[in-house]
Motif scaffolding. Sequence first.
Motif: not given
Length: 457
Positions: A166-169, A158-159, A193-194, A148-150
């Motif tokens: 890249g780290q979010s991906i 991302l937001n 990705y988009l 959940s934390e990740n």
Amino acid sequence: MATVNIIAKPDWVLNHQHQQLYSGQRVVSLDDKQYALLMLLMDNANTDVTKEQIFTTLWPGRVVSEDAIYVTVTGLRKLLGDNVKQPSYIKTITGVGYRWVGPQIGADKSVFSSSLMLCSAILLLGAALLGSQFNMLSDPVPMSPEQSENFQKARYLLNNQAESIGQSIALLQQLTLTRSDLIEPKVWLADAYLRQLQEDPQRNPHHRSRAHTLLQSVLAKTPEHLKANLLMAQLYLLIDFEPQAARRYFKAALGHAEGHLWFGQFLMATGDFQGALEHIEQYRLLDPNGYSSESVAWVYTMSQRHEAALEALLKLQPYSDTSRFYHTCLRTVYEQLGEYDKAFAQMQWVMQDAGYSPSLMAQVESAFARDGLSGVYRWLLHEDPLRAEIGHYTPPMSLARYAVMAGEPQMAVAYLEQALDRRQQAVVWSAVDPVFTPLYQYPSYQHFVRRLGIIAR
């Protein structure tokens, strides 16, 4: 019901999980933006919070007018029982923003810090393209605390930190591998990705197929998933340039506000201006805080109803005078109305705001004095060393617009073709953009429009 973070005022208790304030038997529910604003102000207690900070936090990646802030602040004040003239909680700092002057948050008894709670509030507002309108689906087995934390961290990055996509991906990829039964991480990974694909299609060519595969998987299990449908529609429209395929998914995403906003923009690209206005009005009704009157003016401008566009914009003047988007819209309308002095004044404001130096502005002013707006656009086309975004997008799309207004039509079409080859998003609306009206007579432009496939001339 467990509560956390007790505000040190006897009659108020804040429950973060349910976004509710309690006072004895009274329960006050906050919407997502009111909650995020409350957390932002209290996280910066006794410090001025600028309007720009509020825009960035509550509407990340989106352009809205200052009346959206006013609506949110007013609503929160009303819920708190605050008095704008003698504030106990939120004080207006004229010309700057707002300051929390109320009681400090007491001892935090939850596992989250107040900063992380602010992050949670931001996450509830959703992505820059998607907003907070899409309900998360319940999963049969909850995530572990670490998962959940990740997941929360990945969405926050991302937001709010474009440089950290890249780290979010990486976080979302790991989560989808370890928990393939979860729907939401797949949707957010497709979103990531988009976004990266739209930033640099050449660098991330495989992201299209990865996003498509993930969204297909989600929609096969939950075909009504609003966010997945909207992402698929955006993929087909903005990446593949296949409007008919996009239409189906846009319609399936109409359950919430962002679906109407994007479907309205899609209809505008096809030339259905009345349909676009109807869906943007529906967006306004569903999400008045996120609604921007500039978007209505944009539709009016595209449909060449310039007087209506000007009327809509002038209503915003008291709230939007520091907004670059507002001045850009106003410049466009004045140009179309033939009021070139006023248009140039708006252009000067935008260029100065974009960082053009006094020496460069002197060159621009000289070009205008000598040859009018066509001279300014000729300077932007051939001499501008910055190539900054000043309301005409970025190259090659911006160069196509400059070339039209500088009187170089064949060069304009060549740049439009380049923009289409590079899948530059702004090209989607080029067939209805009145800037390109002078090109209609040219066979090369007619060929471009047929290749674009959005609308038939």
